[in-house]
Scaffold this active site. Structure first.
Site, PDB file in Angstrom:
ATOM      1  N   SER A  18     -91.601  -0.649   8.636  1.00  0.00           N
ATOM      2  CA  SER A  18     -90.969  -1.283   9.788  1.00  0.00           C
ATOM      3  C   SER A  18     -91.079  -0.331  10.973  1.00  0.00           C
ATOM      4  O   SER A  18     -92.144   0.235  11.197  1.00  0.00           O
ATOM      5  CB  SER A  18     -89.513  -1.639   9.456  1.00  0.00           C
ATOM      6  OG  SER A  18     -88.919  -2.366  10.508  1.00  0.00           O
ATOM      7  N   HIS A  45     -92.559  -5.375   9.156  1.00  0.00           N
ATOM      8  CA  HIS A  45     -91.730  -6.120  10.099  1.00  0.00           C
ATOM      9  C   HIS A  45     -92.471  -6.217  11.427  1.00  0.00           C
ATOM     10  O   HIS A  45     -92.949  -5.215  11.951  1.00  0.00           O
ATOM     11  CB  HIS A  45     -90.385  -5.428  10.298  1.00  0.00           C
ATOM     12  CG  HIS A  45     -89.504  -5.490   9.089  1.00  0.00           C
ATOM     13  ND1 HIS A  45     -88.390  -4.702   8.945  1.00  0.00           N
ATOM     14  CD2 HIS A  45     -89.576  -6.249   7.978  1.00  0.00           C
ATOM     15  CE1 HIS A  45     -87.803  -4.980   7.788  1.00  0.00           C
ATOM     16  NE2 HIS A  45     -88.514  -5.903   7.183  1.00  0.00           N
ATOM     17  N   ASP A 138     -84.360  -2.899   4.055  1.00  0.00           N
ATOM     18  CA  ASP A 138     -85.334  -3.802   3.438  1.00  0.00           C
ATOM     19  C   ASP A 138     -86.435  -2.977   2.774  1.00  0.00           C
ATOM     20  O   ASP A 138     -86.993  -2.075   3.394  1.00  0.00           O
ATOM     21  CB  ASP A 138     -85.932  -4.729   4.506  1.00  0.00           C
ATOM     22  CG  ASP A 138     -86.733  -5.871   3.913  1.00  0.00           C
ATOM     23  OD1 ASP A 138     -86.546  -6.190   2.723  1.00  0.00           O
ATOM     24  OD2 ASP A 138     -87.544  -6.458   4.649  1.00  0.00           O
TER      25      ASP A 138
END
Length: 197
Positions: A18, A45, A138
């Site tokens: 991310s 992401h 995540d």
């Protein structure tokens, strides 16, 4: 130089990242050995409203073809797959992808936990999971699923990360096999490639 004591049992690599992971991804892809034998499945992401440019930016640097898979697309050796913007991407038994627009997980779609977890379910102990810099948790549980199924787990060294939350989340829920800087991950890929020659 680290010796990773690798063998050629692995069938796939899955990478999550991310915030702060883009430069690391570019460095890994630009240093991939020619004819790298394993599929690389990436869940990063991304901005929902930016559909174009991301794959192109990675493709300029990558030595392997980068594909945003369509629903039910088979997973092939030697390709790099990137979860499409605003779609969850799962790996299914039979070695193909499944895309969905279900609710966000960890405030994210695509969700890294989902991609890592389903890929672990399919490839079991023949999977290598790598988690890079990121600003939320995540991917932490996804790495635990990989470890629990006998796969090999790697996180980017939190000391090198722009944002260390994501690798730290994985380290807090499971025992990680290797904590590596990006240059060491590049070396890992080179050593792995030698096992398949």
């Amino acid at each position: 130089m680290t010796n990773f004591n690798l063998d050629n049992r692995y069938k796939a690599i899955v990478i999550g990242g991310s915030a702060g992971s883009f430069q690391g991804i570019v460095k890994i892809l630009s240093n991939l050995p020619d004819n790298f034998p394993l599929p690389i499945i990436m869940c990063l992401h991304r901005l929902k409203h930016v559909r174009n440019g991301f794959v192109e930016a990675l493709s300029i640097k990558s030595t392997a073809e980068i594909v945003e898979p369509y629903d039910k697309q088979p997973i092939k050796k030697g390709k790099v797959y990137l979860a499409p913007s605003n779609y969850h991407m799962s790996t299914e038994l039979g070695h193909y992808f499944s895309l969905s627009t279900e609710e966000m997980i960890n405030n994210s779609r695509p969700a890294i936990d989902l991609t890592l977890g389903t890929t672990a379910y399919v490839f079991r102990d023949k999977l290598i999971g790598i988690l890079l810099s990121g600003a939320n948790r995540d991917g932490g549980l996804g790495m635990k699923y990989i470890k629990d199924r006998g796969g090999l787990t790697i996180v980017q060294d939190p000391a090198e990360c722009m944002i260390e939350t994501m690798p730290r989340a994985a380290m807090s829920v499971t025992t990680i096999d290797h904590v590596l800087k990006i240059d060491e991950i590049v070396e890992f890929f080179k050593q792995l490639h030698k096992q398949y020659k």
